[in-house]
Motif scaffolding. Structure first.
Motif, PDB file in Angstrom:
ATOM      1  N   ARG A  22       0.679   4.006  -2.969  1.00  0.00           N
ATOM      2  CA  ARG A  22       0.445   5.435  -2.708  1.00  0.00           C
ATOM      3  C   ARG A  22       1.494   6.291  -3.394  1.00  0.00           C
ATOM      4  NH1 ARG A  22      -1.088   3.871   2.422  1.00  0.00           N
ATOM      5  NH2 ARG A  22       0.971   4.250   3.260  1.00  0.00           N
ATOM      6  N   ARG A  23       2.754   5.875  -3.333  1.00  0.00           N
ATOM      7  CA  ARG A  23       3.829   6.626  -3.995  1.00  0.00           C
ATOM      8  C   ARG A  23       3.672   6.604  -5.510  1.00  0.00           C
ATOM      9  NH1 ARG A  23       8.590   4.012  -0.570  1.00  0.00           N
ATOM     10  NH2 ARG A  23       8.298   5.170   1.354  1.00  0.00           N
ATOM     11  N   ARG A  31      -0.294   8.116  -6.393  1.00  0.00           N
ATOM     12  CA  ARG A  31      -0.673   9.401  -5.792  1.00  0.00           C
ATOM     13  C   ARG A  31      -2.194   9.588  -5.748  1.00  0.00           C
ATOM     14  NH1 ARG A  31       3.781  13.365  -8.591  1.00  0.00           N
ATOM     15  NH2 ARG A  31       5.589  12.192  -7.901  1.00  0.00           N
ATOM     16  N   SER A  87       0.825  -1.208   0.000  1.00  0.00           N
ATOM     17  CA  SER A  87       0.000   0.000   0.000  1.00  0.00           C
ATOM     18  C   SER A  87       0.864   1.264   0.000  1.00  0.00           C
ATOM     19  CB  SER A  87      -0.978   0.008   1.169  1.00  0.00           C
ATOM     20  OG  SER A  87      -0.297   0.044   2.391  1.00  0.00           O
ATOM     21  N   THR A  88       1.993   1.227   0.666  1.00  0.00           N
ATOM     22  CA  THR A  88       2.918   2.371   0.642  1.00  0.00           C
ATOM     23  C   THR A  88       3.462   2.576  -0.765  1.00  0.00           C
ATOM     24  OG1 THR A  88       3.540   1.997   2.938  1.00  0.00           O
ATOM     25  CG2 THR A  88       5.029   3.333   1.616  1.00  0.00           C
TER      26      THR A  88
END
Length: 59
Positions: free
Chosen positions: A9-10, A13, A5-6
């Motif tokens: 997200r990166r 966006r 998930s990190t």
């Protein structure tokens, strides 16, 4: 899961609560009439959808 998930997200966006416009475009009477009058009259339908999209993009 946390690592994925990190990374997502990166990479993407995305906002905290992503939304979609599918199914939420306005469908004025002109569109319903175009469908009922002549299903093969795709040009008139496309022109109206294009007009609505332009209005939405301007706001």
């Amino acid at each position: 899961m946390a690592h994925r998930s990190t990374a997502q997200r990166r990479a993407f966006r995305l906002p905290a609560l992503p939304t979609t416009t599918i199914g939420s475009f306005p469908q004025p009477e002109e569109i319903w009439r175009a469908r009922a009058d002549a299903p093969e009259d795709q040009r008139r339908l496309l022109d109206e959808v294009t007009r609505i999209c332009r209005v939405l993009l301007e706001t």
